[in-house]
Design a protein around this motif. Sequence first.
Motif, PDB file in Angstrom:
ATOM      1  N   HIS A   1      48.699  33.119 101.648  1.00  0.00           N
ATOM      2  CA  HIS A   1      48.627  33.160 103.110  1.00  0.00           C
ATOM      3  C   HIS A   1      47.514  32.212 103.566  1.00  0.00           C
ATOM      4  O   HIS A   1      46.621  31.864 102.795  1.00  0.00           O
ATOM      5  CB  HIS A   1      48.384  34.587 103.608  1.00  0.00           C
ATOM      6  CG  HIS A   1      47.143  35.221 103.074  1.00  0.00           C
ATOM      7  ND1 HIS A   1      45.901  35.019 103.633  1.00  0.00           N
ATOM      8  CD2 HIS A   1      46.944  36.045 102.016  1.00  0.00           C
ATOM      9  CE1 HIS A   1      44.999  35.703 102.958  1.00  0.00           C
ATOM     10  NE2 HIS A   1      45.602  36.334 101.956  1.00  0.00           N
TER      11      HIS A   1
ATOM     12  N   TRP B   1      49.161  40.757 104.026  1.00  0.00           N
ATOM     13  CA  TRP B   1      48.745  39.639 103.189  1.00  0.00           C
ATOM     14  C   TRP B   1      47.724  40.123 102.167  1.00  0.00           C
ATOM     15  O   TRP B   1      46.572  40.383 102.509  1.00  0.00           O
ATOM     16  CB  TRP B   1      48.116  38.540 104.021  1.00  0.00           C
ATOM     17  CG  TRP B   1      49.024  37.886 105.007  1.00  0.00           C
ATOM     18  CD1 TRP B   1      50.374  38.002 105.102  1.00  0.00           C
ATOM     19  CD2 TRP B   1      48.631  36.995 106.059  1.00  0.00           C
ATOM     20  NE1 TRP B   1      50.853  37.252 106.140  1.00  0.00           N
ATOM     21  CE2 TRP B   1      49.800  36.618 106.742  1.00  0.00           C
ATOM     22  CE3 TRP B   1      47.422  36.491 106.480  1.00  0.00           C
ATOM     23  CZ2 TRP B   1      49.772  35.748 107.830  1.00  0.00           C
ATOM     24  CZ3 TRP B   1      47.393  35.639 107.555  1.00  0.00           C
ATOM     25  CH2 TRP B   1      48.568  35.260 108.212  1.00  0.00           C
TER      26      TRP B   1
ATOM     27  N   LYS C   1      54.293  31.378 107.740  1.00  0.00           N
ATOM     28  CA  LYS C   1      53.780  32.709 107.391  1.00  0.00           C
ATOM     29  C   LYS C   1      52.902  33.247 108.523  1.00  0.00           C
ATOM     30  O   LYS C   1      52.958  34.433 108.846  1.00  0.00           O
ATOM     31  CB  LYS C   1      52.998  32.658 106.086  1.00  0.00           C
ATOM     32  CG  LYS C   1      52.588  34.050 105.613  1.00  0.00           C
ATOM     33  CD  LYS C   1      52.173  34.050 104.188  1.00  0.00           C
ATOM     34  CE  LYS C   1      53.412  34.119 103.351  1.00  0.00           C
ATOM     35  NZ  LYS C   1      53.257  34.575 102.013  1.00  0.00           N
TER      36      LYS C   1
END
Length: 154
Positions: free
Chosen positions: A19, A43, A98
Amino acid sequence: MEYPSFVAIDASSYEDSAHPVAIAWSLADGTVKTTLIQPDDDWDDWDFALEDLHGISQDTLYQMGETGWSVIRELEADLDQPFLLADHAERCELLLEKLYDAYGKESSIEIGACQAEPGLDMLGEWYEDTNFWHQPCDERIRLLLFKWNESKDH
């Protein structure tokens, strides 16, 4: 002089599950903006060895990072055009996606390879020779601006 807009993103690891932890982008006047990104609850990917490279710990992200939503809003507000040149286009696109996905949003930003920009086509080889990939994202942006400016002087 008007500069192209560059973007670079540091990640939590080299894995596909990585991430974004920091992002930097440039403005048309050559100004560089950078911020740390607080991890989303989902994450959890983290490579502790990368802390030595980018100098960012998980604690630092939680204490000093901006929410992903704040980062998205600021980035979009700064863009004259929804097109950014990236030092590693595929990786930046994945990490930006993301970031947007964490907030149920779809990015309208298009990412292109900075090596496709006239005068920057030599960057790939230069990056490898100088080990530039391991610099923090804001330093990579500053160098991209320098190299782009240098290519215009010739």
